[in-house]
Motif scaffolding. Structure first.
Motif, PDB file in Angstrom:
ATOM      1  N   GLU A  47      52.845  51.899  34.400  1.00 41.89           N
ATOM      2  CA  GLU A  47      52.295  53.040  35.408  1.00 41.89           C
ATOM      3  C   GLU A  47      51.203  52.969  35.975  1.00 41.89           C
ATOM      4  N   GLN A  48      50.229  52.324  35.270  1.00 43.35           N
ATOM      5  CA  GLN A  48      48.716  52.287  36.056  1.00 43.35           C
ATOM      6  C   GLN A  48      48.909  51.262  37.210  1.00 43.35           C
ATOM      7  N   SER A  49      49.683  50.127  37.218  1.00 46.01           N
ATOM      8  CA  SER A  49      49.751  49.085  38.408  1.00 46.01           C
ATOM      9  C   SER A  49      50.325  49.704  39.525  1.00 46.01           C
ATOM     10  N   ILE A  50      51.304  50.941  39.410  1.00 42.20           N
ATOM     11  CA  ILE A  50      52.017  51.610  40.590  1.00 42.20           C
ATOM     12  C   ILE A  50      51.105  51.770  41.832  1.00 42.20           C
ATOM     13  N   ASN A  51      49.708  52.265  41.498  1.00 40.56           N
ATOM     14  CA  ASN A  51      48.787  52.549  42.520  1.00 40.56           C
ATOM     15  C   ASN A  51      47.681  51.623  42.675  1.00 40.56           C
ATOM     16  N   GLU A  52      47.586  50.339  41.834  1.00 39.99           N
ATOM     17  CA  GLU A  52      46.600  49.538  42.181  1.00 39.99           C
ATOM     18  C   GLU A  52      47.218  48.163  43.218  1.00 39.99           C
ATOM     19  N   GLU A  53      46.153  47.621  43.557  1.00 36.54           N
ATOM     20  CA  GLU A  53      46.471  46.464  44.534  1.00 36.54           C
ATOM     21  C   GLU A  53      46.535  45.345  43.677  1.00 36.54           C
ATOM     22  N   LEU A  54      47.699  44.618  43.565  1.00 43.84           N
ATOM     23  CA  LEU A  54      47.940  43.448  42.785  1.00 43.84           C
ATOM     24  C   LEU A  54      48.607  42.557  43.588  1.00 43.84           C
ATOM     25  N   THR A  55      48.277  41.205  43.150  1.00 43.58           N
ATOM     26  CA  THR A  55      49.172  40.303  43.947  1.00 43.58           C
ATOM     27  C   THR A  55      50.598  40.523  43.434  1.00 43.58           C
ATOM     28  N   ASP A  56      51.560  40.020  44.328  1.00 51.36           N
ATOM     29  CA  ASP A  56      53.115  40.064  43.731  1.00 51.36           C
ATOM     30  C   ASP A  56      53.218  39.363  42.645  1.00 51.36           C
ATOM     31  N   ARG A  57      52.551  38.171  42.203  1.00 50.80           N
ATOM     32  CA  ARG A  57      52.734  37.661  40.772  1.00 50.80           C
ATOM     33  C   ARG A  57      52.238  38.510  39.761  1.00 50.80           C
ATOM     34  N   GLU A  58      51.021  38.952  39.857  1.00 58.70           N
ATOM     35  CA  GLU A  58      50.565  40.093  38.826  1.00 58.70           C
ATOM     36  C   GLU A  58      51.662  41.201  38.527  1.00 58.70           C
ATOM     37  N   ALA A  59      51.802  41.794  39.762  1.00 57.00           N
ATOM     38  CA  ALA A  59      52.878  42.897  39.680  1.00 57.00           C
ATOM     39  C   ALA A  59      54.274  42.407  38.884  1.00 57.00           C
ATOM     40  N   TRP A  60      54.569  41.429  39.234  1.00 59.45           N
ATOM     41  CA  TRP A  60      55.919  40.723  38.655  1.00 59.45           C
ATOM     42  C   TRP A  60      55.725  40.494  37.041  1.00 59.45           C
ATOM     43  N   LYS A  61      54.660  39.952  36.791  1.00 58.12           N
ATOM     44  CA  LYS A  61      54.250  39.934  35.119  1.00 58.12           C
ATOM     45  C   LYS A  61      54.322  41.207  34.497  1.00 58.12           C
ATOM     46  N   ILE A  62      53.653  42.251  35.054  1.00 59.47           N
ATOM     47  CA  ILE A  62      53.745  43.545  34.324  1.00 59.47           C
ATOM     48  C   ILE A  62      55.206  44.049  34.405  1.00 59.47           C
ATOM     49  N   PHE A  63      55.756  44.031  35.477  1.00 58.18           N
ATOM     50  CA  PHE A  63      57.122  44.645  35.715  1.00 58.18           C
ATOM     51  C   PHE A  63      58.388  43.853  34.820  1.00 58.18           C
ATOM     52  N   HIS A  64      58.112  42.606  34.796  1.00 53.14           N
ATOM     53  CA  HIS A  64      59.301  41.724  34.243  1.00 53.14           C
ATOM     54  C   HIS A  64      58.894  42.031  32.664  1.00 53.14           C
ATOM     55  N   LYS A  65      58.097  42.351  32.087  1.00 56.57           N
ATOM     56  CA  LYS A  65      57.848  42.715  30.675  1.00 56.57           C
ATOM     57  C   LYS A  65      58.747  43.853  30.284  1.00 56.57           C
ATOM     58  N   LEU A  66      58.954  44.688  31.282  1.00 55.37           N
ATOM     59  CA  LEU A  66      59.652  45.890  30.798  1.00 55.37           C
ATOM     60  C   LEU A  66      61.266  45.659  31.237  1.00 55.37           C
TER      61      LEU A  66
END
Length: 120
Positions: A47-66
């Motif tokens: 949820e916090q990462s939705i509005n953050e500027e992340l690399t695609d790889r960082e976002a994938w790690k967060i997303f993939h956990k769910l």
């Protein structure tokens, strides 16, 4: 295409509705067992990462956990052959259905923003 159709064509994922967590997606329609000590923190991180500027790889790690958590629930409980019928058993009210729609939109926007099709 309506939101429920979209929901059950997506990868299994964790959603938070009415102060409970659910695993919804392809062949997946279950309330989560709250014995998982990481579920809440992983969802909050997403949820916090939705509005953050992340690399695609960082976002994938967060997303993939769910995604992984939802797949584990599906694998443990079995494939749900009729998820569009099963979701009715939760008896979500209009406010909860609206929250689910918002989360589906967030899922799709996150997927597109971070080009996840290259990760799967």
């Amino acid at each position: 295409m309506n939101y429920i159709e979209k929901l059950f064509k997506q990868h299994p994922f964790i959603y938070y509705i009415g102060e409970k967590y659910y695993a919804f997606g392809a062949y997946t329609c279950y309330e989560c067992d709250m014995r998982s000590i990481t579920l809440k923190s992983r969802y909050e991180e997403y949820e916090q990462s939705i509005n953050e500027e992340l690399t695609d790889r960082e976002a994938w790690k967060i997303f993939h956990k769910l995604v992984f958590k939802a797949e584990c629930i599906r694998d443990k409980k079995g494939y749900c052959a009729e998820p569009q019928e099963e979701i009715k058993k939760f008896q979500f009210n209009d406010i909860e259905m609206q929250e689910l729609k918002v989360q589906i939109d967030d899922y799709i926007a996150y997927w597109k923003k971070h080009s996840f099709s290259s990760f799967v």
